[in-house]
Design an enzyme around this catalytic site. Structure first.
Site: not given
Ligand code: PBG
Length: 324
Positions: A116, A118, A126, A191, A201, A213, A244, A273, A312
């Site tokens: 990605c 980002c 992204c 996603k 983030r 996003r 996800k 997360s 995690y």
């Molecule tokens: C972005 C990305 C994100 C996560 C993994 N890859 C965040 C987003 O899309 O804003 C989130 C993972 C998490 O929250 O644990 N490339």
């Protein structure tokens, strides 16, 4: 079925309950995410995700070695470079970490690398922003370059999380043309645009500076888009599909796992997360036992159809599960 049925016989003690369990989860099926920062003198605790760290290559190696002792051989790497750019990204930092890790562990580990832009873009989006829009084609070209660089450095599985259209096909073709036909692709295929990414983030320095996003991540009210996105990525050559976040989308996980065409495809789920950290925060408020709740949440994800789970809690899973 009998009118009277004694189901408590199945529940009477731990041994009986273990014997009749129908779902199993091993640390072999888990993937541990790591955040690696450029120019970090030593590892630092991440305030937003409990028990997680900002790593440099040295501390990462130690943690990965510990993971191996716990049965976790799959790692997902997120790279956070020092400087942010508009375009023409440089991948030297990522590649040095990937090759350093491969040198140390070889095929004892499987390296998944997040794909990605980002944490590299000056906007935190992204993809590349032009006239206020995240443009698709130019973003895909950057992702393709980055994927080939990661593969060359030793990434075993390119993991696109950007949500640009048709990046899987472009990446697959470029990998093959450059001789990386054995490099896998795990697409973050379904996603959703989600609030549950908040703590990540913060950790990955990837909060967009303006807007959100929603023009590239999936709207949680659109089940058709959710299904089509995985179907398309499967057809474009993804080796692993993904849902996800996981916890709030178990119905989608179940649908993909039972879908006529996709049912035999490896399916991953990302316990993100916000899902993970909310369990921790409940424990901090003496409302739940974190370890119990973590196991319960992971089993729910497993039962719904996940073959692999990114969490995690991967490195601690064996200990936690062993205590129960
Ligand atoms: C972005 C990305 C994100 C996560 C993994 N890859 C965040 C987003 O899309 O804003 C989130 C993972 C998490 O929250 O644990 N490339």
């Amino acid at each position: 079925m009998q009118y009277k049925m004694n189901l408590r016989r199945y529940r009477q003690n731990q041994s009986v309950r273990d014997t009749f369990s129908t779902v199993n989860l091993s640390s072999k099926n888990l993937i541990q995410p790591y955040f690696v920062y450029e120019d970090l003198a030593e590892r630092e605790e991440l305030p937003s995700i409990a028990g997680q760290y900002k790593h440099n290559l040295e501390s990462l190696k130690k943690e990965v070695a510990y993971g191996l002792t716990q049965g976790v051989s799959s790692v997902l790497l997120f790279f956070i470079p020092k400087s942010k750019q508009k375009c023409n990204f440089d991948h030297d930092f990522d590649c040095s970490v990937i090759s350093g890790l491969k040198e140390e562990f070889g095929d004892r580990i499987t390296i998944f690398t997040d794909m990605c832009l980002c944490s590299q873009t000056d906007t935190g989006h992204c993809g590349i922003v032009e006239e206020g829009r995240v443009v698709n084609h130019k973003s895909v070209l950057e992702l393709v370059k980055k994927s080939v660089a990661h593969a060359r450095a030793g990434s075993d599985c390119i993991s696109p999380s950007d949500m640009m259209d048709d990046r899987i096909l472009a990446i697959r073709e470029a990998l093959d043309e450059n001789g990386f036909d054995q490099t896998m692709i795990m697409s973050y295929s379904t996603k959703f645009s989600s609030s549950f990414y908040g703590p990540f983030r913060d950790a990955a320095e990837s909060t967009p500076d303006s807007g959100d996003r929603k023009s590239y991540q999936i709207d949680y009210r659109n089940e058709s888009d959710a299904m089509l996105a995985s179907l398309r990525d499967m057809e474009q050559g993804a080796d692993i599909l993904m849902v996800k976040p996981a916890g709030a989308y178990l119905d989608i996980l179940y649908r993909i796992k039972h879908h006529e065409v996709m049912k035999d495809y490896p399916l991953a789920a990302y316990q993100v997360s916000g899902e993970y950290q909310s369990l921790h925060m409940m424990e901090q408020n003496n409302l739940i036992n974190f370890n119990d709740a973590l196991l319960e949440s992971l089993y729910a994800i497993r039962r719904s159809g996940a073959d692999l789970i990114i969490t995690y809690g991967a490195n601690n899973y064996k200990k936690i599960a062993g205590e129960r």
